[in-house]
Motif scaffolding. Structure first.
Motif, PDB file in Angstrom:
ATOM      1  N   LYS A  77       0.816  -1.217   0.000  1.00 19.79           N
ATOM      2  CA  LYS A  77       0.000   0.000   0.000  1.00 19.79           C
ATOM      3  C   LYS A  77       0.849   1.267   0.000  1.00 19.79           C
ATOM      4  O   LYS A  77       0.336   2.354  -0.237  1.00 19.79           O
ATOM      5  CB  LYS A  77      -0.933   0.009   1.225  1.00 19.79           C
TER       6      LYS A  77
ATOM      7  N   ARG B 246       2.090   2.593   2.589  1.00 17.49           N
ATOM      8  CA  ARG B 246       1.640   3.401   3.716  1.00 17.49           C
ATOM      9  C   ARG B 246       2.833   3.951   4.489  1.00 17.49           C
ATOM     10  O   ARG B 246       3.704   3.192   4.877  1.00 17.49           O
ATOM     11  CB  ARG B 246       0.813   2.551   4.682  1.00 17.49           C
TER      12      ARG B 246
ATOM     13  N   SER C 131      -8.304  -1.790   2.931  1.00 14.62           N
ATOM     14  CA  SER C 131      -8.788  -1.660   1.558  1.00 14.62           C
ATOM     15  C   SER C 131      -7.615  -1.878   0.589  1.00 14.62           C
ATOM     16  O   SER C 131      -6.479  -1.520   0.874  1.00 14.62           O
ATOM     17  CB  SER C 131      -9.427  -0.294   1.354  1.00 14.62           C
TER      18      SER C 131
ATOM     19  N   ASN D  69      -6.036  -0.711  -1.949  1.00 15.94           N
ATOM     20  CA  ASN D  69      -5.597   0.410  -2.783  1.00 15.94           C
ATOM     21  C   ASN D  69      -4.289   0.961  -2.245  1.00 15.94           C
ATOM     22  O   ASN D  69      -3.979   0.783  -1.066  1.00 15.94           O
ATOM     23  CB  ASN D  69      -6.651   1.530  -2.748  1.00 15.94           C
TER      24      ASN D  69
ATOM     25  N   SER E 207     -10.746   3.981  -2.276  1.00 20.71           N
ATOM     26  CA  SER E 207     -10.993   2.578  -1.985  1.00 20.71           C
ATOM     27  C   SER E 207     -11.532   1.886  -3.239  1.00 20.71           C
ATOM     28  O   SER E 207     -12.360   2.432  -3.948  1.00 20.71           O
ATOM     29  CB  SER E 207     -11.995   2.441  -0.847  1.00 20.71           C
TER      30      SER E 207
END
Ligand code: AMP
Ligand code: MG
Length: 318
Positions: free
Chosen positions: A52, A54, A140, A142, A148
């Motif tokens: 992701k 993140r 999610s 994505n 999302s």
């Protein structure tokens, strides 16, 4: 491009084999497509954050097929039983105290003593979760900061080869995220509105449910409600080039620095994925009141190193 397969016995078996091998599988739920990994495998969970992109470790929702699969993960209480009977399977996530030796990677709950758990109703999600018989961590599917995904094509465009397989079942119901309800505070509190409404929860409970307003700085939430909550009790010292005799040392890569009362290594090989998987467990282990501080070696600011350093900065801030 990642492999996209429609739902049948063969694709479910393939997904199960991949998940059990620590790989990532995107799957449909009634809310949005989820990016799933074996929640018991720290490296698999680390791969979710890497895929992701993140920059932080947000705690992830743990998905199972039925309520008894939660018995060794969370502490049930009366409200949880009531809400589970009324709204599961369905778009509701409950935050509950984590059982101390729950077989879920600490990375999945970002070091918190709580777990977010959900039983999705989508038939494909149900089939997959029953077949894999493991708790599945799934945010999610994505890339961080993107919308999302509600179709398999969105997942493929957003994550590319970072996901090993996408189970495809058309478009998910749009705009219905799961309602996240914290049941570790005195009053049940909605942390994120979603498919199950405050009124529905209150009707089942027979009393008021609170709603946490993220913008309301004057009313800080109770401990455990913020994803940024976990920090060791003793001081944390970053980018350590030396270690004192009374400090614990958390190394990364070849261990060239001598000294300290105790030491652990996030990854001898200097593998950031392995380091992420070990991070919270090792911080917990070195958080002993008899140590003056935890000195931590520099972590490269690339890939998962961004999320590791973000977490360490928060742990060091006091
Ligand atoms: P998503 O990653 O989009 O599925 O969203 C998961 C949501 O659940 C986020 O808002 C998280 O902050 C929240 N969450 C997950 N685990 C916890 C936890 N243990 N305590 C509080 N919030 C949590
Ligand atoms: Mg999300």
């Amino acid at each position: 491009m990642p492999l996209i397969l429609s739902i049948n016995d063969a694709s479910i078996s393939r997904a199960v084999a991949l998940l059990r091998a620590g790989r990532l599988v995107a799957f449909p739920t009634e809310t949005v497509y989820g990016l799933g990994a074996d929640a018991t495998n720290g490296q698999a969970v680390a791969a979710i954050y890497a895929a992701k992109g993140r920059p932080t470790f947000n705690p992830l929702i743990i998905h199972v097929a039925e309520t008894h699969a939660l018995d060794n993960l969370i502490e049930w209480n009366d409200t949880a039983r009531l809400f589970a009977a009324a709204f599961w399977p369905g778009p509701m996530t409950l935050i509950l105290p984590r059982i101390a030796d729950a077989p879920v990677s600490l990375l999945a709950s970002a070091g918190l003593e709580t777990l977010a758990v959900r039983i999705p109703s989508h038939p494909a999600a149900q089939e997959l979760l029953r077949a894999v018989a493991l708790p599945i961590a799934a945010p999610s599917a994505n890339a961080s900061g993107k919308l999302s995904p509600t179709t398999p094509e969105h997942v493929a465009e957003s994550l590319g080869d970072a996901v090993d397989l996408i189970l495809a079942a058309g478009r998910s119901q749009v705009g219905v995220e799961s309602t996240v309800v914290n049941l570790t505070s005195a009053i049940p509190t909605i942390l994120r509105p979603g498919g199950v409404t405050q009124e529905q929860l209150e009707r089942v409970l027979g009393r008021k449910v609170a709603v946490f307003e993220a913008s309301d700085d004057s009313a800080p939430p109770s401990p455990g409600m913020l994803s940024s909550h976990y920090a060791p009790h003793i001081p944390v010292r970053l980018n350590a080039e030396t270690v004192s005799d009374n400090e614990a040392f958390l190394a990364f890569g070849p261990d060239l620095i001598k000294g300290g009362v105790a030491r652990l290594n996030l990854s001898v090989q200097g593998d950031l994925n392995e380091a992420a998987a070990n991070l919270f467990a090792m911080l917990h282990e070195l958080d002993k009141p008899t140590y003056a501080a935890i000195a931590i070696a520099p972590i490269p600011q690339i890939g998962l190193g961004l999320a590791i350093n973000d977490r360490l900065r928060r742990a060091a801030w006091r």
